[in-house]
Design an enzyme around this catalytic site. Structure first.
Site, mmCIF file in Angstrom:
data_model
loop_
_atom_site.group_PDB
_atom_site.id
_atom_site.type_symbol
_atom_site.label_atom_id
_atom_site.label_comp_id
_atom_site.label_asym_id
_atom_site.label_seq_id
_atom_site.Cartn_x
_atom_site.Cartn_y
_atom_site.Cartn_z
ATOM 1 N N ASP A 1 0.878 -1.168 0.000
ATOM 2 C CA ASP A 1 0.000 0.000 0.000
ATOM 3 C C ASP A 1 0.917 1.219 0.000
ATOM 4 O O ASP A 1 1.537 1.533 1.012
ATOM 5 C CB ASP A 1 -0.890 -0.038 1.253
ATOM 6 C CG ASP A 1 -1.722 1.235 1.432
ATOM 7 O OD1 ASP A 1 -1.665 2.120 0.549
ATOM 8 O OD2 ASP A 1 -2.416 1.340 2.462
ATOM 9 N N ASP B 1 -12.923 5.461 2.655
ATOM 10 C CA ASP B 1 -11.493 5.517 2.981
ATOM 11 C C ASP B 1 -11.109 6.931 3.399
ATOM 12 O O ASP B 1 -10.967 7.824 2.559
ATOM 13 C CB ASP B 1 -10.683 5.069 1.753
ATOM 14 C CG ASP B 1 -9.166 5.102 1.995
ATOM 15 O OD1 ASP B 1 -8.724 5.641 3.032
ATOM 16 O OD2 ASP B 1 -8.432 4.581 1.137
ATOM 17 N N GLU C 1 -7.180 0.544 -4.708
ATOM 18 C CA GLU C 1 -7.216 0.451 -3.243
ATOM 19 C C GLU C 1 -8.553 -0.082 -2.717
ATOM 20 O O GLU C 1 -8.561 -0.983 -1.867
ATOM 21 C CB GLU C 1 -6.883 1.814 -2.628
ATOM 22 C CG GLU C 1 -5.413 2.152 -2.790
ATOM 23 C CD GLU C 1 -5.093 3.639 -2.617
ATOM 24 O OE1 GLU C 1 -5.989 4.401 -2.180
ATOM 25 O OE2 GLU C 1 -3.961 4.024 -2.920
ATOM 26 N N LYS D 1 2.841 11.190 -3.419
ATOM 27 C CA LYS D 1 1.837 10.506 -4.235
ATOM 28 C C LYS D 1 0.994 11.507 -5.028
ATOM 29 O O LYS D 1 0.522 11.204 -6.118
ATOM 30 C CB LYS D 1 0.952 9.667 -3.315
ATOM 31 C CG LYS D 1 -0.031 8.747 -4.006
ATOM 32 C CD LYS D 1 -0.612 7.783 -2.994
ATOM 33 C CE LYS D 1 -1.710 6.923 -3.556
ATOM 34 N NZ LYS D 1 -2.217 5.989 -2.538
HETATM 35 P P1 ADP Z 1 -3.084 7.544 4.116
HETATM 36 O O1 ADP Z 1 -3.910 6.493 3.478
HETATM 37 O O2 ADP Z 1 -3.463 8.929 3.685
HETATM 38 O O3 ADP Z 1 -1.634 7.292 3.993
HETATM 39 P P2 ADP Z 1 -3.757 6.497 6.781
HETATM 40 O O4 ADP Z 1 -4.846 5.604 6.370
HETATM 41 O O5 ADP Z 1 -2.523 5.882 7.274
HETATM 42 O O6 ADP Z 1 -3.431 7.593 5.688
HETATM 43 O O7 ADP Z 1 -4.356 7.444 7.928
HETATM 44 C C1 ADP Z 1 -3.606 8.372 8.622
HETATM 45 C C2 ADP Z 1 -4.545 9.203 9.461
HETATM 46 O O8 ADP Z 1 -5.223 8.367 10.404
HETATM 47 C C3 ADP Z 1 -3.857 10.293 10.266
HETATM 48 O O9 ADP Z 1 -4.551 11.507 10.121
HETATM 49 C C4 ADP Z 1 -3.972 9.779 11.696
HETATM 50 O O10 ADP Z 1 -4.020 10.830 12.662
HETATM 51 C C5 ADP Z 1 -5.273 9.043 11.650
HETATM 52 N N1 ADP Z 1 -5.406 8.094 12.770
HETATM 53 C C6 ADP Z 1 -4.631 7.035 13.057
HETATM 54 N N2 ADP Z 1 -5.042 6.443 14.214
HETATM 55 C C7 ADP Z 1 -6.126 7.147 14.637
HETATM 56 C C8 ADP Z 1 -6.992 7.056 15.764
HETATM 57 N N3 ADP Z 1 -6.827 6.124 16.707
HETATM 58 N N4 ADP Z 1 -7.989 7.954 15.861
HETATM 59 C C9 ADP Z 1 -8.159 8.911 14.929
HETATM 60 N N5 ADP Z 1 -7.369 9.068 13.858
HETATM 61 C C10 ADP Z 1 -6.356 8.197 13.710
HETATM 62 MG MG MG Z 2 -4.645 4.959 2.452
#
Ligand code: ADP
Ligand code: MG
Length: 627
Positions: free
Chosen positions: A25, A210, A188, A91
């Site tokens: 991913d 998502d 995705e 990205k």
């Molecule tokens: P991306 O797909 O954009 O790379 P992710 O799916 O990894 O991102 O998500 C990252 C986001 O998820 C961040 O904004 C982070 O603060 C949030 N996040 C992670 N854990 C939690 C949680 N326990 N509660 C709320 N938000 C969360």
């Molecule tokens: Mg993502």
């Protein structure tokens, strides 16, 4: 529903013989790598035990010696101190020109164009988005190789469903730079659906919600006969968990009456604290508890208690925006929310209880949350990679993906002749014959376009090329076959061949730049908005074209594999071909469509047999190469 069942007799699942195939991913904020081990997909941790790799690369001044760059957590930690050489969210630049990157001026680093492509200026020189992504991919590749103590056979890499050809190609190029054999790029949301095993479940419509760090994507998928079709995609490329952090930070500052501008490092610290609080709040009961926000501003402590209810109120507008996008995408897909069979939650931000509650209430069902929302995309990709590498023993499906926007060429009068319709499963190869329209014409200009509209002007131009050396003939006498081939990663190549003389020209569509998310959304929206007008004028022509295509496809299938059919099956297909051929000359579009449908239905079993045979041959070929 074993559509494409693969069985390789005698195949060993001995760990020393299985091929290491992973799912990656490659996220805007985070990236992960996962693999199927002992029959279970799991994310692979780095040496320090963490599975998440921040998608951040910092370039160091090579003149001063040192290793040249930092990747992941180290780079993220250095971002505040060295923002201009620390590349995050790359990205968003993949396969784009500078002008196509939303809010490019808000990035902490400097983006310029080089031959129409966005590149990043760093202390170590210009870096392309592909090079930056390759650093992240290579890190994950080494992680996988370390963890299996073996070389990587290949990877399935995920991309957003709305990624166009240029963005997909850029992703593939990045993988190649990282020395990774790309088994396939998959969408995705499709990966998330696979992780939940929906492909093995009942057919129907699924919604994938998502909410990541910086982006929100909502996709509506339809599962039919083992194929996920993207019915519609939407969302907001500038809405994510970061906005929740900012909203909370702004509220705390306002509560404390702080209106003086913060320094860059104070701002970074306040946002980091807001994020910590937000994540901590996700663990609390809606009605109980609070977290303490605590930072330093202007040399003074900044302290504030935050309850879940306060947080939800402060961010309610953001949550509402995601639901507006959900309603819109359902409209685009032409379905009601009660037709949705399951809702999959993806992205770290869906851990927020308010999101789960809001989405659940809207759809009237509990969303699927039992897999880790950060990991679910990588897990699905790993399952797919495992199947593609031939490691799975018991009837795993090879899922097909689909083409997001139709592909075609310009014909007389600026009309688009669609050759590969939107949502066609890939890989695919389709051809159509054209002719010259002037006597003695020796060259033909071809214009490849992408989009749903009937006028070239309303579609996106992908490539132009010229077929030269056509022998002079009367108009209409030359037969020029234009073939579109879309490989398993959604990449297109177009060839034109004059059949009499054999002269040929081709183009691989690797456009130098892609469409912005807004442009894609607008193109899809336009096509929905004007569908009514376009459709009527076009219905008959299209019905005939489809009929011809169906007949041609069936004939060629029969020529190749008729031995799979018994005489009765063969006869019933022949009857359907004759019936369709007759009705196709008439002017009743609906009748042509239903006869086409009848032929399609009548050949379904045959198609499945052929696919089985094809795949077995393809795999058999692969094994030989390996030996
Ligand atoms: P991306 O797909 O954009 O790379 P992710 O799916 O990894 O991102 O998500 C990252 C986001 O998820 C961040 O904004 C982070 O603060 C949030 N996040 C992670 N854990 C939690 C949680 N326990 N509660 C709320 N938000 C969360
Ligand atoms: Mg993502």
């Amino acid at each position: 529903m074993a559509l494409l069942q693969i069985s390789e007799p005698g195949q060993s699942l001995d760990p020393h013989q299985r091929r290491v195939a992973v799912g990656i991913d490659l996220g805007t904020t985070h990236s992960l790598v996962a693999a199927v081990r002992h029959g279970v997909a799991e994310c692979l941790p780095a040496a320090d035990g963490r599975v998440i790799l921040p998608s951040v690369v910092r370039y160091l001044d090579t003149a001063q010696g040192g290793s040249g760059r930092q990747i992941g957590h180290d780079a993220l930690a250095a971002q505040v101190q060295d923002p201009t050489n620390t590349v995050s969210s790359v990205k968003r630049l993949m396969g784009r020109s500078r002008a196509q990157v939303a809010d490019v001026d808000k990035l902490s680093y400097n983006v310029v164009d080089d031959q129409g492509m966005a590149v990043i200026e760093t202390v170590a020189g210009r870096k392309t988005p592909m090079e930056v992504s390759a650093e992240i991919l290579a890190t994950l590749r080494f992680r996988a190789e370390d963890s299996f103590d073996d070389e990587l056979f290949g990877a399935v890499i995920t991309v957003p469903a709305y990624f166009d050809d240029a963005q997909r190609q850029a992703t593939k190029d990045a993988a190649q730079l990282a020395g990774i054999n790309v088994l396939r790029l998959i969408n995705e949301p499709t990966a998330a659906a696979i992780a939940y095993g929906l492909d093995n479940g009942s057919e129907g419509v699924y919604a994938i919600y998502d909410l990541g760090g910086g982006t929100f994507d909502i996709s509506i998928l339809r599962l039919t006969r083992g194929v996920f079709e993207v019915m519609a995609t939407g969302g907001d490329s500038a809405l994510g968990g970061d906005d929740y952090d900012q909203a909370l930070a702004a509220w705390v500052l306002a509560q404390q009456g702080i209106s003086t501008p913060l320094t860059a490092s104070e701002r970074a610290a306040v946002h980091a604290e807001a994020r910590r609080c937000k994540e901590a709040l996700s663990g609390l009961d809606h009605n109980a508890g609070e977290v303490r926000f605590s930072a330093q501003v202007g040399g003074q402590p900044l302290e504030q208690c935050v309850t879940p209810a306060q947080f939800e109120a402060v961010t309610a507008a953001l949550t509402a925006r995601t639901m507006t996008a959900v309603r819109k995408v359902l409209r685009d897909a032409g379905i009601g929310k009660d037709e949705v069979k399951g809702v999959v939650m993806v992205g770290g931000s869906t851990r927020m209880p308010v999101i789960r509650r809001t989405v659940g209430a809207f759809f009237g069902q509990e969303p699927l949350t039992n897999l880790n929302p950060d990991e679910v995309v990588a897990l699905g990709a790993a399952i797919q990679a495992n199947a593609l590498a031939g490691n799975s023993r018991d009837g795993d499906l090879l899922l097909l993906d689909v083409i997001p926007l139709s592909l075609g060429i310009e014909t007389m009068g600026g009309l688009v002749e669609r050759i590969v319709p939107r949502n066609s499963p890939i890989p695919t190869a389709l051809a159509q014959d054209f002719t010259t329209y002037q006597d003695g014409q020796t060259a033909l200009a071809l214009h490849v376009v992408q989009g749903e509209r009937d006028l070239v002007a309303d579609c996106r131009s992908l490539a132009r090329f010229v077929l030269r050396g056509i022998p002079p003939m009367a108009a209409g006498a030359a037969r020029i076959r234009v073939s579109f081939t879309v490989d398993a990663d959604g990449l297109l190549s177009v060839a034109a061949k004059e059949l009499g003389s054999g002269v040929e020209a081709r183009v691989d569509v690797k456009p130098a730049y892609g469409l912005s998310d807004e442009q894609i959304a607008a193109m899809l929206k336009d096509s929905f908005a004007t569908a009514q007008q376009d459709m009527q004028a076009r219905a008959l022509v299209e019905a005939r074209v489809d009929a011809d295509r169906m007949i041609a496809a069936t004939r060629s299938a029969l020529a190749a594999d008729a031995d799979l059919l018994d005489p009765a099956e063969r006869a019933s297909i022949d009857v359907l071909i004759v019936a369709l051929t007759e009705v196709a000359t008439g002017a009743d579009a609906a009748a042509i469509e239903s006869a086409t449908e009848a032929l399609a239905k009548g050949t379904e079993a045959f198609a499945a047999l052929r696919m089985n045979r094809g795949i077995q041959q393809a795999l058999a070929g692969k094994r030989l190469e390996e030996v």
